[in-house]
Design a protein around this motif. Structure first.
Motif, short mmCIF file in Angstrom:
data_model
loop_
_atom_site.label_atom_id
_atom_site.label_comp_id
_atom_site.label_asym_id
_atom_site.label_seq_id
_atom_site.Cartn_x
_atom_site.Cartn_y
_atom_site.Cartn_z
N VAL A 33 -45.34 -12.59 72.18
CA VAL A 33 -45.23 -11.20 72.62
C VAL A 33 -46.02 -10.34 71.63
O VAL A 33 -45.88 -10.49 70.41
CB VAL A 33 -43.77 -10.73 72.70
CG1 VAL A 33 -43.69 -9.21 72.79
CG2 VAL A 33 -43.09 -11.34 73.91
N ILE A 34 -46.85 -9.47 72.18
CA ILE A 34 -47.63 -8.52 71.39
C ILE A 34 -47.28 -7.12 71.88
O ILE A 34 -47.33 -6.86 73.08
CB ILE A 34 -49.14 -8.75 71.56
CG1 ILE A 34 -49.51 -10.19 71.21
CG2 ILE A 34 -49.93 -7.77 70.69
CD1 ILE A 34 -50.94 -10.56 71.60
N GLY A 35 -46.94 -6.22 70.97
CA GLY A 35 -46.60 -4.88 71.43
C GLY A 35 -46.41 -3.88 70.31
O GLY A 35 -46.16 -4.27 69.15
N ALA A 36 -46.53 -2.60 70.63
CA ALA A 36 -46.35 -1.53 69.66
C ALA A 36 -44.86 -1.28 69.44
O ALA A 36 -44.12 -1.06 70.39
CB ALA A 36 -47.04 -0.26 70.15
N VAL A 37 -44.44 -1.28 68.19
CA VAL A 37 -43.05 -0.97 67.87
C VAL A 37 -42.91 0.49 67.42
O VAL A 37 -41.80 0.96 67.18
CB VAL A 37 -42.47 -1.92 66.80
CG1 VAL A 37 -42.37 -3.33 67.36
CG2 VAL A 37 -43.31 -1.91 65.53
N THR A 38 -44.03 1.19 67.31
CA THR A 38 -44.02 2.64 67.11
C THR A 38 -44.95 3.26 68.15
O THR A 38 -45.90 2.63 68.60
CB THR A 38 -44.51 3.04 65.70
OG1 THR A 38 -45.88 2.64 65.54
CG2 THR A 38 -43.65 2.39 64.63
N LYS A 63 -47.85 0.66 64.60
CA LYS A 63 -47.45 -0.66 64.09
C LYS A 63 -47.30 -1.62 65.27
O LYS A 63 -46.58 -1.33 66.22
CB LYS A 63 -46.16 -0.56 63.30
CG LYS A 63 -46.32 0.27 62.01
CD LYS A 63 -45.02 0.38 61.23
CE LYS A 63 -45.23 1.19 59.96
NZ LYS A 63 -43.98 1.35 59.18
N ILE A 64 -48.01 -2.73 65.20
CA ILE A 64 -48.06 -3.70 66.28
C ILE A 64 -47.35 -4.99 65.87
O ILE A 64 -47.65 -5.56 64.82
CB ILE A 64 -49.52 -4.02 66.67
CG1 ILE A 64 -50.29 -2.74 66.99
CG2 ILE A 64 -49.54 -5.00 67.84
CD1 ILE A 64 -49.81 -1.98 68.20
N ALA A 65 -46.42 -5.42 66.71
CA ALA A 65 -45.69 -6.66 66.44
C ALA A 65 -46.30 -7.83 67.21
O ALA A 65 -46.73 -7.67 68.36
CB ALA A 65 -44.22 -6.52 66.84
N LEU A 66 -46.36 -8.99 66.57
CA LEU A 66 -46.69 -10.25 67.22
C LEU A 66 -45.54 -11.20 66.94
O LEU A 66 -45.21 -11.45 65.77
CB LEU A 66 -48.01 -10.83 66.70
CG LEU A 66 -49.27 -10.01 67.02
CD1 LEU A 66 -49.58 -9.04 65.90
CD2 LEU A 66 -50.47 -10.93 67.24
N ILE A 67 -44.92 -11.72 67.99
CA ILE A 67 -43.70 -12.51 67.86
C ILE A 67 -43.86 -13.80 68.65
O ILE A 67 -44.26 -13.78 69.82
CB ILE A 67 -42.47 -11.75 68.40
CG1 ILE A 67 -42.38 -10.36 67.76
CG2 ILE A 67 -41.19 -12.54 68.18
CD1 ILE A 67 -41.68 -9.35 68.63
N THR A 68 -43.53 -14.93 68.04
CA THR A 68 -43.53 -16.21 68.75
C THR A 68 -42.15 -16.84 68.67
O THR A 68 -41.47 -16.77 67.64
CB THR A 68 -44.55 -17.19 68.15
OG1 THR A 68 -44.23 -17.44 66.78
CG2 THR A 68 -45.96 -16.65 68.24
N SER A 69 -41.73 -17.44 69.76
CA SER A 69 -40.46 -18.14 69.81
C SER A 69 -40.31 -18.72 71.22
O SER A 69 -41.28 -18.80 71.98
CB SER A 69 -39.29 -17.20 69.50
OG SER A 69 -38.08 -17.92 69.36
N ARG A 70 -39.10 -19.13 71.58
CA ARG A 70 -38.84 -19.57 72.94
C ARG A 70 -39.15 -18.44 73.91
O ARG A 70 -38.95 -17.26 73.61
CB ARG A 70 -37.37 -19.98 73.11
CG ARG A 70 -36.92 -21.14 72.28
CD ARG A 70 -35.57 -21.66 72.79
NE ARG A 70 -34.67 -20.61 73.23
CZ ARG A 70 -33.72 -20.07 72.47
NH1 ARG A 70 -33.56 -20.50 71.24
NH2 ARG A 70 -32.93 -19.13 72.96
N THR A 71 -39.61 -18.78 75.09
CA THR A 71 -40.01 -17.78 76.07
C THR A 71 -38.89 -16.81 76.41
O THR A 71 -39.11 -15.62 76.64
CB THR A 71 -40.52 -18.47 77.35
OG1 THR A 71 -41.64 -19.30 77.01
CG2 THR A 71 -40.95 -17.45 78.39
N ASP A 72 -37.65 -17.29 76.42
CA ASP A 72 -36.52 -16.44 76.79
C ASP A 72 -36.04 -15.56 75.64
O ASP A 72 -35.10 -14.77 75.79
CB ASP A 72 -35.36 -17.29 77.31
CG ASP A 72 -34.81 -18.25 76.25
OD1 ASP A 72 -35.48 -18.44 75.22
OD2 ASP A 72 -33.73 -18.81 76.46
N LYS A 73 -36.70 -15.66 74.48
CA LYS A 73 -36.22 -14.96 73.29
C LYS A 73 -37.18 -13.87 72.80
O LYS A 73 -36.74 -12.87 72.22
CB LYS A 73 -35.98 -15.98 72.17
CG LYS A 73 -35.40 -15.41 70.89
CD LYS A 73 -35.21 -16.50 69.85
CE LYS A 73 -34.69 -15.93 68.54
NZ LYS A 73 -34.56 -16.97 67.49
#
Length: 299
Positions: free
Chosen positions: A142-147, A187-197
């Motif tokens: 998931v990539i997205g702006a947290v601000t 501020k941009i977040a990049l998050i990896t994990s299980r698809t449902d998480k």
């Protein structure tokens, strides 16, 4: 595997820069100092770019590139979330070969800069706004702006020589950066994990960075009047709708809808559409016994 050290090395070594009136300027250019701050978090990164004009001339900045990288083919990208909340199209998962097309949108439902290469658009790419999710086998990114303090953020995704290219931008809307001045991206977040998480983790990060401490009960509100006016709302229209809203029982909020500001991101700057100013309009709404709301992006 997505999330392993080699993947984060790819992100940490990715390109960043800025689109200007002089063209694209990379982080390696000496005339402009472009610094990227990387914060490591559980299962991810938070990225933010700072741009400093070291030249003797004023600079017009169009978009900042927070990261530009290619996911190698061995990661086997599956579907990609085309998040079209601002483009007026449905939000749905697409094959990575899909291309967002300007032709399918009504003009007034577009961010006017979304499909301009000088603002970072990659021809033939999937255009996602605010956030996106890239699916792999059993996991996702998931990539997205947290601000969302100042800029409109977009992610462009397209097939590239067997891999998948990703470009993350924050729009600066032709802002003039004077010699010696600086500005920061969202501020941009990049998050990896299980698809449902991953999307749940992203939502929690948004709440944390935006200081959302609780979700309050639902309200009864009137929104004026994007569906029938498009990106144009004026003081006259708001006054007309405010008068009509008196017929609604137990109304809590009257919202000034999209189309009141000059540019996406400049939320408190109106123009000749509100000759009395937004502050005076908000006071008039409150004088009618309801809270004054205003449309912002993301929702």
């Amino acid at each position: 595997m997505v999330g392993e050290d080699s993947f984060w090395k790819l992100i940490d070594q990715s390109e960043w820069g800025v689109f200007t009136n002089f063209g694209y300027v990379s982080s390696r250019d000496q005339s402009i100092s472009i610094i990227r701050n990387t914060k490591k978090i559980k299962d991810g990164r938070i990225l933010q770019v700072k741009i400093i004009n070291n030249s003797s001339k004023d600079l017009t900045v169009y978009s900042g590139v927070v990261a530009d990288f290619v996911i190698p083919s061995n990661y086997q990208v599956g579907e990609v979330l085309e998040n079209g909340w601002q483009q007026g199209n449905e939000t749905s998962f697409r094959p990575v070969s899909y291309s967002s097309s300007r032709r399918k949108f009504m003009k007034w439902m577009q961010n006017e800069y979304s499909f301009k290469p000088e603002y970072g658009y990659m021809g033939g790419s999937i255009v996602s706004e605010w956030f996106t999710q890239i699916k792999f086998s059993g996991s996702s990114l998931v990539i997205g702006a947290v601000t969302t303090a100042d800029q409109f953020s977009q992610i462009f995704i397209k097939q590239d020589n067997g891999g998948v290219r990703v470009r993350i931008t924050c729009q600066f809307d032709d802002l003039t950066l004077k010699s010696g001045a600086s500005l920061k991206s969202e501020k941009i977040a990049l998050i990896t994990s299980r698809t449902d998480k991953t999307l749940t983790t992203f939502a929690r990060l948004v709440a944390r960075y935006m200081n959302i401490l609780e979700v309050k009960p639902s309200i009864k509100a009137v929104s004026c009047a994007y569906a029938w006016r498009g990106n144009y709302v004026s003081e006259k229209i708001v006054n007309q709708q405010l008068a009509e809203s008196k017929k609604i029982n137990n109304l809590n909020v009257f919202q000034i809808d999209a189309g009141y500001c000059k540019h996406f991101g400049d939320w408190l700057e109106s123009d000749e559409r509100f000759p009395s100013g937004l502050a005076q309009m908000a006071k008039k709404i409150r004088d009618n016994g309801v809270m004054a709301g205003i449309w912002l992006a993301p929702f």
